[in-house]
Design a protein around this motif. Structure first.
Motif, PDB file in Angstrom:
ATOM      1  N   GLU A 106      -7.074   1.730  -4.250  1.00 60.39           N
ATOM      2  CA  GLU A 106      -8.250   2.347  -5.141  1.00 60.39           C
ATOM      3  C   GLU A 106      -7.612   3.187  -6.213  1.00 60.39           C
ATOM      4  N   GLU A 152     -18.066  -3.146  -3.219  1.00 57.61           N
ATOM      5  CA  GLU A 152     -16.921  -2.594  -2.540  1.00 57.61           C
ATOM      6  C   GLU A 152     -16.065  -1.456  -3.100  1.00 57.61           C
ATOM      7  N   ARG A 153     -16.058  -1.572  -4.376  1.00 60.52           N
ATOM      8  CA  ARG A 153     -15.229  -0.666  -5.025  1.00 60.52           C
ATOM      9  C   ARG A 153     -16.017  -0.171  -6.291  1.00 60.52           C
ATOM     10  N   GLU A 180       0.856  -1.171   0.060  1.00 61.66           N
ATOM     11  CA  GLU A 180       0.103   0.116  -0.054  1.00 61.66           C
ATOM     12  C   GLU A 180       0.682   1.052  -0.137  1.00 61.66           C
ATOM     13  N   ASN A 210     -15.856  -7.223  -7.456  1.00 61.12           N
ATOM     14  CA  ASN A 210     -15.695  -6.317  -6.469  1.00 61.12           C
ATOM     15  C   ASN A 210     -16.557  -5.086  -6.720  1.00 61.12           C
ATOM     16  N   ASN A 240      -7.847  -6.488  -6.901  1.00 58.57           N
ATOM     17  CA  ASN A 240      -8.202  -7.482  -5.579  1.00 58.57           C
ATOM     18  C   ASN A 240      -7.709  -6.688  -4.285  1.00 58.57           C
ATOM     19  N   GLY A 241      -6.868  -5.725  -4.300  1.00 54.76           N
ATOM     20  CA  GLY A 241      -6.044  -5.358  -3.218  1.00 54.76           C
ATOM     21  C   GLY A 241      -7.306  -4.381  -2.254  1.00 54.76           C
ATOM     22  N   GLU A 242      -6.889  -4.113  -1.100  1.00 55.05           N
ATOM     23  CA  GLU A 242      -7.691  -3.231  -0.038  1.00 55.05           C
ATOM     24  C   GLU A 242      -6.912  -2.189  -0.119  1.00 55.05           C
ATOM     25  N   ASN A 243      -7.513  -1.019  -0.012  1.00 57.65           N
ATOM     26  CA  ASN A 243      -6.692   0.435   0.091  1.00 57.65           C
ATOM     27  C   ASN A 243      -6.014   0.818  -0.806  1.00 57.65           C
TER      28      ASN A 243
END
Length: 134
Positions: free
Chosen positions: A58, A93-94, A19, A90, A53-56
């Motif tokens: 975007e 969520e996004r 990140e 996804n 597919n990652g978090e945080n």
């Protein structure tokens, strides 16, 4: 800038995974589309796959979507699902990733109405797809 470790993971993959947004955005700006699509040795996953597919991450995913050529979104990742598949999956969520892909893709590249009904997809994304297809 485009070195790889023993598993084929590039600095961009690591920046996404850890990140490190500013580092990832700088790499995206400097690397060619071909370099951005370097797959890992294990799983053959590109930075686009990791970002979608990652978090945080975007902003990183959106930067990749903006820079990469259209064909990169519909091609399978090493025989698996495409970036478009993962963005749709996804989308609740996004949704901004899926909406940007809908904007870039042609109507023929988008799923049909029958396919949409079987997907758990954000209503705004579904409406954008149906609007573009009509």
């Amino acid at each position: 800038m485009q070195g790889k470790d023993i598993d084929g993971i590039t600095p961009l993959h690591w920046a996404i995974h850890l990140e490190f947004e500013e580092a990832a955005l700088a790499l995206i700006d400097k690397l060619s589309a071909e370099q951005l699509c370097t797959p890992t040795k294990r799983g053959g996953q590109t930075a686009l796959f990791w970002a979608i597919n990652g978090e945080n991450v975007e902003r990183i995913a959106l930067a990749l979507i903006r820079k990469l050529p259209l064909n990169r979104f519909c091609e399978p990742e090493n025989g698996g699902p495409s970036a478009l598949f993962w963005a749709r999956r996804n989308s609740k969520e996004r949704p901004s990733q899926a909406l940007l892909l809908v904007e870039k893709l042609s109507p023929e590249q988008l799923p049909d109405e029958h396919s949409l009904s079987s997907l758990a997809i954000d209503p705004e994304v579904a409406a954008a797809i149906l609007s573009k297809k009509s």
